[in-house]
Motif scaffolding. Structure first.
Motif, mmCIF file in Angstrom:
data_model
loop_
_atom_site.group_PDB
_atom_site.id
_atom_site.type_symbol
_atom_site.label_atom_id
_atom_site.label_comp_id
_atom_site.label_asym_id
_atom_site.label_seq_id
_atom_site.Cartn_x
_atom_site.Cartn_y
_atom_site.Cartn_z
ATOM 1 N N ILE A 1 -6.327 7.757 7.485
ATOM 2 C CA ILE A 1 -5.322 8.947 7.140
ATOM 3 C C ILE A 1 -6.435 9.110 5.462
ATOM 4 C CG2 ILE A 1 -3.758 9.103 8.528
ATOM 5 C CD1 ILE A 1 -2.277 9.114 6.161
ATOM 6 N N ALA A 2 -7.011 10.588 5.035
ATOM 7 C CA ALA A 2 -7.177 11.033 4.207
ATOM 8 C C ALA A 2 -6.018 11.052 3.157
ATOM 9 C CB ALA A 2 -7.805 12.248 3.318
ATOM 10 N N GLY A 3 -6.271 10.443 1.340
ATOM 11 C CA GLY A 3 -4.787 10.697 0.913
ATOM 12 C C GLY A 3 -5.146 9.734 -0.007
ATOM 13 N N GLN A 4 -4.316 10.037 -1.363
ATOM 14 C CA GLN A 4 -4.449 8.826 -1.864
ATOM 15 C C GLN A 4 -3.952 7.564 -2.260
ATOM 16 O OE1 GLN A 4 -6.215 9.977 -5.185
ATOM 17 N NE2 GLN A 4 -6.240 7.728 -6.221
ATOM 18 N N TYR A 5 -4.831 6.418 -2.332
ATOM 19 C CA TYR A 5 -4.203 5.551 -1.992
ATOM 20 C C TYR A 5 -3.979 4.342 -2.984
ATOM 21 C CZ TYR A 5 -5.037 6.084 3.201
ATOM 22 O OH TYR A 5 -4.821 5.817 4.464
ATOM 23 N N SER A 6 -3.408 3.390 -3.396
ATOM 24 C CA SER A 6 -2.297 2.956 -4.090
ATOM 25 C C SER A 6 -2.212 1.191 -3.604
ATOM 26 C CB SER A 6 -1.188 3.304 -5.088
ATOM 27 O OG SER A 6 -0.944 2.606 -5.717
ATOM 28 N N TYR A 7 -3.538 0.094 -3.791
ATOM 29 C CA TYR A 7 -3.286 -0.974 -3.817
ATOM 30 C C TYR A 7 -2.052 -2.056 -4.658
ATOM 31 C CZ TYR A 7 -6.079 0.358 -0.159
ATOM 32 O OH TYR A 7 -6.300 0.943 1.511
ATOM 33 N N ARG A 8 -0.942 -2.130 -4.137
ATOM 34 C CA ARG A 8 -0.203 -2.723 -5.223
ATOM 35 C C ARG A 8 -0.245 -4.186 -5.015
ATOM 36 N NH1 ARG A 8 4.548 2.193 -5.813
ATOM 37 N NH2 ARG A 8 3.077 4.121 -5.498
ATOM 38 N N LEU A 9 0.070 -5.378 -6.185
ATOM 39 C CA LEU A 9 -0.254 -6.876 -6.226
ATOM 40 C C LEU A 9 0.980 -6.682 -6.886
ATOM 41 C CD1 LEU A 9 -3.911 -7.528 -6.664
ATOM 42 C CD2 LEU A 9 -2.524 -6.362 -4.281
ATOM 43 N N LYS A 10 1.624 -8.174 -6.515
ATOM 44 C CA LYS A 10 2.669 -8.601 -6.565
ATOM 45 C C LYS A 10 2.960 -10.218 -7.037
ATOM 46 C CE LYS A 10 6.733 -8.464 -5.114
ATOM 47 N NZ LYS A 10 8.147 -8.167 -5.436
ATOM 48 N N TRP A 11 2.767 -10.953 -8.097
ATOM 49 C CA TRP A 11 2.765 -12.382 -8.169
ATOM 50 C C TRP A 11 3.645 -12.901 -8.709
ATOM 51 C CZ3 TRP A 11 0.031 -16.225 -12.189
ATOM 52 C CH2 TRP A 11 0.506 -17.412 -11.526
ATOM 53 N N GLY A 12 4.842 -13.920 -8.557
ATOM 54 C CA GLY A 12 6.096 -14.224 -9.085
ATOM 55 C C GLY A 12 6.142 -15.039 -10.793
ATOM 56 N N GLY A 13 4.213 -15.860 -10.532
ATOM 57 C CA GLY A 13 4.512 -16.972 -11.980
ATOM 58 C C GLY A 13 4.382 -18.014 -11.242
ATOM 59 N N ASP A 14 5.035 -19.147 -12.135
ATOM 60 C CA ASP A 14 5.310 -20.185 -12.161
ATOM 61 C C ASP A 14 5.208 -20.637 -13.436
ATOM 62 O OD1 ASP A 14 2.506 -20.691 -13.224
ATOM 63 O OD2 ASP A 14 2.058 -21.978 -11.596
ATOM 64 N N ALA A 15 5.417 -22.161 -13.261
ATOM 65 C CA ALA A 15 5.803 -22.970 -14.249
ATOM 66 C C ALA A 15 4.984 -22.440 -15.805
ATOM 67 C CB ALA A 15 5.828 -24.528 -14.311
ATOM 68 N N THR A 16 3.519 -22.380 -15.770
ATOM 69 C CA THR A 16 2.923 -22.402 -16.161
ATOM 70 C C THR A 16 2.397 -20.247 -17.060
ATOM 71 O OG1 THR A 16 1.744 -24.010 -16.174
ATOM 72 C CG2 THR A 16 0.562 -22.953 -17.614
ATOM 73 N N PHE A 17 2.483 -19.950 -15.588
ATOM 74 C CA PHE A 17 1.727 -18.247 -15.368
ATOM 75 C C PHE A 17 2.710 -17.989 -15.970
ATOM 76 C CE2 PHE A 17 -1.722 -20.397 -14.820
ATOM 77 C CZ PHE A 17 -2.670 -20.821 -15.642
ATOM 78 N N HIS B 1 -4.442 -0.777 -7.994
ATOM 79 C CA HIS B 1 -6.104 -0.204 -8.084
ATOM 80 C C HIS B 1 -5.858 1.267 -6.756
ATOM 81 C CE1 HIS B 1 -10.390 0.323 -7.352
ATOM 82 N NE2 HIS B 1 -10.732 0.440 -6.330
ATOM 83 N N ALA B 2 -6.303 2.163 -7.504
ATOM 84 C CA ALA B 2 -5.939 3.657 -6.400
ATOM 85 C C ALA B 2 -7.623 3.811 -6.697
ATOM 86 C CB ALA B 2 -6.274 4.556 -7.322
ATOM 87 N N VAL B 3 -7.221 4.213 -4.781
ATOM 88 C CA VAL B 3 -8.955 4.327 -4.057
ATOM 89 C C VAL B 3 -8.307 6.170 -3.399
ATOM 90 C CG1 VAL B 3 -10.103 4.097 -2.342
ATOM 91 C CG2 VAL B 3 -9.641 2.377 -3.416
ATOM 92 N N THR B 4 -9.374 6.386 -4.012
ATOM 93 C CA THR B 4 -8.843 8.271 -3.035
ATOM 94 C C THR B 4 -10.020 7.999 -1.515
ATOM 95 O OG1 THR B 4 -8.875 9.256 -5.319
ATOM 96 C CG2 THR B 4 -9.592 10.676 -3.289
ATOM 97 N N ARG C 1 0.264 -0.688 -0.214
ATOM 98 C CA ARG C 1 0.026 0.040 0.307
ATOM 99 C C ARG C 1 0.871 1.288 -0.115
ATOM 100 N NH1 ARG C 1 -3.307 0.396 5.495
ATOM 101 N NH2 ARG C 1 -1.705 1.630 6.187
ATOM 102 N N ALA C 2 0.240 2.425 -1.052
ATOM 103 C CA ALA C 2 1.467 3.168 -0.879
ATOM 104 C C ALA C 2 0.136 4.852 -0.863
ATOM 105 C CB ALA C 2 1.991 3.935 -2.166
ATOM 106 N N ILE C 3 0.819 5.349 0.000
ATOM 107 C CA ILE C 3 -0.133 6.766 0.293
ATOM 108 C C ILE C 3 0.410 8.206 -0.190
ATOM 109 C CG2 ILE C 3 -1.685 7.753 2.416
ATOM 110 C CD1 ILE C 3 -1.764 5.400 3.766
ATOM 111 N N ASP C 4 0.710 8.748 -1.148
ATOM 112 C CA ASP C 4 0.272 10.290 -1.330
ATOM 113 C C ASP C 4 2.264 9.442 -1.683
ATOM 114 O OD1 ASP C 4 -2.028 11.674 -1.341
ATOM 115 O OD2 ASP C 4 -1.840 11.791 0.652
ATOM 116 N N ASP C 5 3.176 10.445 -0.845
ATOM 117 C CA ASP C 5 4.977 10.248 -0.979
ATOM 118 C C ASP C 5 4.981 9.555 -0.171
ATOM 119 O OD1 ASP C 5 4.187 11.743 -3.702
ATOM 120 O OD2 ASP C 5 4.383 13.146 -2.200
ATOM 121 N N LEU C 6 4.332 9.423 0.401
ATOM 122 C CA LEU C 6 4.788 8.299 1.669
ATOM 123 C C LEU C 6 5.469 7.285 1.624
ATOM 124 C CD1 LEU C 6 1.612 8.487 4.702
ATOM 125 C CD2 LEU C 6 3.653 9.852 4.370
ATOM 126 N N PRO C 7 6.443 6.688 2.433
ATOM 127 C CA PRO C 7 7.099 4.731 2.298
ATOM 128 C C PRO C 7 6.189 3.538 1.824
ATOM 129 C CG PRO C 7 8.341 6.272 3.929
ATOM 130 C CD PRO C 7 7.120 6.743 3.374
#
Length: 238
Positions: free
Chosen positions: A206-222, A229-232, A177-183
């Motif tokens: 707190i209020a702000g611009q949120y970004s929910y970021r997802l990561k998957w490493g894949g596998d032998a097939t994919f 996904h952004a949420v204000t 999760r990222a919020i504005d310019d916070l780590p």
């Protein structure tokens, strides 16, 4: 006198017996030498994608024959890890051509082998071809609010899609999760259900611009997948 005559007859017949034995010993070698060499050739296909059916074609060549006729060819598939499995037994056409259709279960460099056992006229032959197979593209499909209020929980529904297929290994997805310019902060992991779905729940403080970021490493097939996904988030009214 009879004894001497019998001995002469046996001695006279000895060269014929020796010749017969020699010819008998040489007969198998002569027959083997009379066999002709057969060959198999593959035609390299366009690179397929994991789980998508594609067709491989090849040809059995028997020199000196006008038509090859029906011959049984055993096809095997070798996976990148070394596992090899027979997948089909196909019959050649009159011109020696044959084909096999397969849907490779994984991506990477796969090996397809064709083997003919041979017959009385031709030695058997085998040929292996290396086929590069693309990993299936995957990605995240989001369904959730674009706006939320600080202090109130909400849920984002997500589906891990593999271009029409669902990874069956219940993979683990990392959530950040990222919020504005916070780590960027890690929210841990979620496990994907059998149908490819999972959910992210959060209660923003707190209020702000949120970004929910997802990561998957894949596998032998994919292939690996990333998405966001952004949420204000606004302050409560009043």
């Amino acid at each position: 006198m009879r004894s001497s005559s019998s001995r002469l007859i046996r001695l006279a017949a000895l060269p014929c017996l020796v010749a017969a034995v020699v010819l008998g010993l040489l007969a198998p070698a002569a027959t083997a030498a009379a066999k002709a060499k057969s060959t198999i050739r593959w035609t390299l296909p366009a690179s397929p994608t994991a789980l998508d059916a594609f067709t491989l074609t090849g040809r059995l060549n028997l020199p000196g024959l006008e038509t090859t006729g029906p011959r049984q060819i055993v096809i095997s598939r070798g996976l990148p890890g070394g596992e090899q499995t027979p997948i089909a037994e196909v019959t050649t056409a009159d011109d020696g051509t044959f084909s096999v259709t397969d849907a490779p279960p994984v991506g990477g460099f796969l090996f397809y082998s064709a083997r003919w056992a041979g017959d009385d006229l031709f030695f058997g032959s085998a040929r292996t071809i290396e086929v590069p197979v693309y990993h299936r593209r995957s990605g995240f499909v989001f369904s959730g609010p674009a706006q939320a209020v600080a202090g109130q929980p909400f849920e984002i529904s997500v589906r891990l899609d593999g271009s029409g297929h669902v990874p069956t290994s219940n993979p683990t997805v990392w959530v950040y999760r990222a919020i504005d310019d916070l780590p960027v902060a890690s929210l841990g992991t979620v496990t994907v259900a059998d149908d490819g779905t999972f959910a992210i729940t959060d209660t923003p403080e707190i209020a702000g611009q949120y970004s929910y970021r997802l990561k998957w490493g894949g596998d032998a097939t994919f292939s690996a997948a990333i998405g966001s996904h952004a949420v204000t988030v606004t302050e409560p009214a009043g």
